[in-house]
Design a protein around this motif. Structure first.
Motif, mmCIF file in Angstrom:
data_model
loop_
_atom_site.group_PDB
_atom_site.id
_atom_site.type_symbol
_atom_site.label_atom_id
_atom_site.label_comp_id
_atom_site.label_asym_id
_atom_site.label_seq_id
_atom_site.Cartn_x
_atom_site.Cartn_y
_atom_site.Cartn_z
ATOM 1 N N ASN A 298 0.821 -1.221 0.000
ATOM 2 C CA ASN A 298 0.000 0.000 0.000
ATOM 3 C C ASN A 298 0.852 1.267 0.000
ATOM 4 O OD1 ASN A 298 -2.303 -1.508 -0.018
ATOM 5 N ND2 ASN A 298 -2.648 -1.371 2.173
ATOM 6 N N GLY A 299 1.960 1.243 -0.731
ATOM 7 C CA GLY A 299 2.802 2.425 -0.827
ATOM 8 C C GLY A 299 3.700 2.644 0.369
ATOM 9 N N VAL A 300 3.678 1.758 1.358
ATOM 10 C CA VAL A 300 4.527 1.883 2.533
ATOM 11 C C VAL A 300 5.720 0.970 2.338
ATOM 12 C CG1 VAL A 300 4.688 1.526 5.020
ATOM 13 C CG2 VAL A 300 2.561 2.364 4.021
ATOM 14 N N ASP A 301 6.926 1.502 2.480
ATOM 15 C CA ASP A 301 8.107 0.675 2.350
ATOM 16 C C ASP A 301 8.202 -0.213 3.589
ATOM 17 O OD1 ASP A 301 11.693 1.209 2.008
ATOM 18 O OD2 ASP A 301 10.420 -0.467 1.475
ATOM 19 N N VAL A 302 7.939 -1.468 3.420
ATOM 20 C CA VAL A 302 7.845 -2.420 4.518
ATOM 21 C C VAL A 302 9.239 -2.814 4.978
ATOM 22 C CG1 VAL A 302 6.946 -4.659 5.191
ATOM 23 C CG2 VAL A 302 5.684 -3.246 3.580
ATOM 24 N N GLU A 303 9.454 -2.769 6.280
ATOM 25 C CA GLU A 303 10.771 -3.054 6.829
ATOM 26 C C GLU A 303 10.858 -4.465 7.406
ATOM 27 O OE1 GLU A 303 12.208 -0.042 9.462
ATOM 28 O OE2 GLU A 303 11.014 1.464 8.459
ATOM 29 N N ILE A 304 10.295 -5.440 6.718
ATOM 30 C CA ILE A 304 10.458 -6.810 7.162
ATOM 31 C C ILE A 304 11.019 -7.602 6.004
ATOM 32 C CG2 ILE A 304 8.620 -6.713 8.875
ATOM 33 C CD1 ILE A 304 6.811 -8.166 6.959
ATOM 34 N N GLY A 305 11.756 -8.641 6.294
ATOM 35 C CA GLY A 305 12.335 -9.466 5.247
ATOM 36 C C GLY A 305 12.606 -10.854 5.773
ATOM 37 N N ARG A 306 12.738 -11.814 4.902
ATOM 38 C CA ARG A 306 12.980 -13.187 5.301
ATOM 39 C C ARG A 306 14.475 -13.437 5.378
ATOM 40 N NH1 ARG A 306 10.195 -17.283 6.302
ATOM 41 N NH2 ARG A 306 8.286 -16.433 5.487
ATOM 42 N N ASP A 307 14.934 -13.914 6.533
ATOM 43 C CA ASP A 307 16.314 -14.327 6.717
ATOM 44 C C ASP A 307 16.388 -15.776 6.265
ATOM 45 O OD1 ASP A 307 18.612 -14.260 9.541
ATOM 46 O OD2 ASP A 307 18.778 -15.179 7.577
ATOM 47 N N ALA B 154 10.898 -5.130 12.167
ATOM 48 C CA ALA B 154 11.424 -3.948 12.845
ATOM 49 C C ALA B 154 10.366 -3.371 13.780
ATOM 50 C CB ALA B 154 11.850 -2.899 11.816
ATOM 51 N N LYS B 155 10.825 -2.721 14.825
ATOM 52 C CA LYS B 155 9.887 -2.084 15.764
ATOM 53 C C LYS B 155 9.542 -0.691 15.261
ATOM 54 C CE LYS B 155 11.068 -4.695 19.857
ATOM 55 N NZ LYS B 155 11.620 -4.675 21.207
ATOM 56 N N THR B 156 8.885 -0.672 14.112
ATOM 57 C CA THR B 156 8.416 0.577 13.510
ATOM 58 C C THR B 156 6.946 0.408 13.169
ATOM 59 O OG1 THR B 156 8.911 -0.070 11.234
ATOM 60 C CG2 THR B 156 10.690 1.003 12.479
ATOM 61 N N GLY B 157 6.240 1.510 13.085
ATOM 62 C CA GLY B 157 4.826 1.456 12.737
ATOM 63 C C GLY B 157 4.561 0.732 11.428
ATOM 64 N N PRO B 158 5.260 1.089 10.329
ATOM 65 C CA PRO B 158 5.002 0.422 9.057
ATOM 66 C C PRO B 158 5.310 -1.076 9.080
ATOM 67 C CG PRO B 158 6.150 2.484 8.677
ATOM 68 C CD PRO B 158 6.142 2.250 10.157
ATOM 69 N N ALA B 159 6.376 -1.466 9.779
ATOM 70 C CA ALA B 159 6.742 -2.886 9.821
ATOM 71 C C ALA B 159 5.729 -3.697 10.625
ATOM 72 C CB ALA B 159 8.147 -3.065 10.407
ATOM 73 N N LEU C 175 3.145 6.910 20.804
ATOM 74 C CA LEU C 175 3.173 6.132 19.559
ATOM 75 C C LEU C 175 4.153 4.973 19.668
ATOM 76 C CD1 LEU C 175 3.146 9.068 16.992
ATOM 77 C CD2 LEU C 175 1.263 7.511 17.526
ATOM 78 N N THR C 176 5.308 5.238 20.259
ATOM 79 C CA THR C 176 6.313 4.185 20.437
ATOM 80 C C THR C 176 5.757 3.058 21.300
ATOM 81 O OG1 THR C 176 8.088 5.807 20.218
ATOM 82 C CG2 THR C 176 8.654 3.707 21.259
ATOM 83 N N LYS C 177 5.022 3.410 22.345
ATOM 84 C CA LYS C 177 4.440 2.392 23.224
ATOM 85 C C LYS C 177 3.446 1.513 22.474
ATOM 86 C CE LYS C 177 5.112 4.893 27.524
ATOM 87 N NZ LYS C 177 4.494 5.661 28.609
ATOM 88 N N VAL C 178 2.647 2.099 21.591
ATOM 89 C CA VAL C 178 1.693 1.310 20.806
ATOM 90 C C VAL C 178 2.438 0.355 19.890
ATOM 91 C CG1 VAL C 178 -0.094 1.403 19.017
ATOM 92 C CG2 VAL C 178 -0.149 3.024 20.918
ATOM 93 N N VAL C 179 3.444 0.857 19.196
ATOM 94 C CA VAL C 179 4.220 0.008 18.278
ATOM 95 C C VAL C 179 4.892 -1.123 19.047
ATOM 96 C CG1 VAL C 179 6.212 -0.051 16.726
ATOM 97 C CG2 VAL C 179 4.546 1.809 16.551
ATOM 98 N N HIS C 180 5.519 -0.807 20.171
ATOM 99 C CA HIS C 180 6.214 -1.836 20.956
ATOM 100 C C HIS C 180 5.241 -2.828 21.584
ATOM 101 C CE1 HIS C 180 10.439 0.056 21.304
ATOM 102 N NE2 HIS C 180 9.865 0.393 20.164
ATOM 103 N N PRO D 61 5.249 -7.893 19.522
ATOM 104 C CA PRO D 61 5.252 -9.355 19.690
ATOM 105 C C PRO D 61 4.204 -10.064 18.833
ATOM 106 C CG PRO D 61 5.432 -8.296 21.825
ATOM 107 C CD PRO D 61 5.109 -7.216 20.821
ATOM 108 N N ALA D 62 3.019 -9.481 18.728
ATOM 109 C CA ALA D 62 1.977 -10.086 17.888
ATOM 110 C C ALA D 62 2.388 -10.060 16.423
ATOM 111 C CB ALA D 62 0.656 -9.351 18.078
ATOM 112 N N ALA D 63 3.014 -8.967 16.000
ATOM 113 C CA ALA D 63 3.471 -8.862 14.612
ATOM 114 C C ALA D 63 4.549 -9.901 14.331
ATOM 115 C CB ALA D 63 4.003 -7.453 14.337
#
Length: 124
Positions: free
Chosen positions: A20-29, A38-43, A76-81, A85-87
């Protein structure tokens, strides 16, 4: 069933594509088959699905509205953090745990240990 963004190769690692136009900060190792989140809103948003994603969006937007009033970004940081774990769990399901849960839901309690009973005496 999980939905993933398109995978692309970046610097020798597979990275999730845009969502959705958001650069996603997750990837498969690929070495360990772990998807770092990542502990960011978009991720966190990208890793969550269904009702969890909707709940995250609602909490984030409520925190964002309050942040607009008092400029306290910690909210905002508290919500993301809190949702991280669920993410992470959504991005990295454990098949054995999922199978055990499914067996339990189907009535198989053979792997369930009874809760310890405290008789009021000295604890071990």
């Amino acid at each position: 069933m999980r939905a993933y963004a398109p995978v692309k190769e970046i610097h020798g690692r597979k990275q999730m594509g845009e969502n959705n136009g958001v650069d996603v900060e997750i990837g498969r190792d690929t070495a360990q088959d772990i998807v770092p989140v990542a502990k960011t809103g978009p991720a966190v948003w990208a890793a969550l699905t269904g009702e969890a994603r909707t709940s995250f969006e609602d909490e984030f937007r409520a925190a964002l509205a309050k942040t607009g009033e008092d400029f306290d970004l910690d909210r905002l940081t508290k919500v993301v953090h809190a949702w991280w774990p669920a993410a992470w769990g959504t991005a990295n399901p454990d098949r054995e745990v999922d199978e055990a849960i499914e067996r339990y839901r189907d009535g198989d309690e053979s792997e369930v240990s009874p809760a310890p009973v405290y008789d009021g005496g000295e604890r071990p």
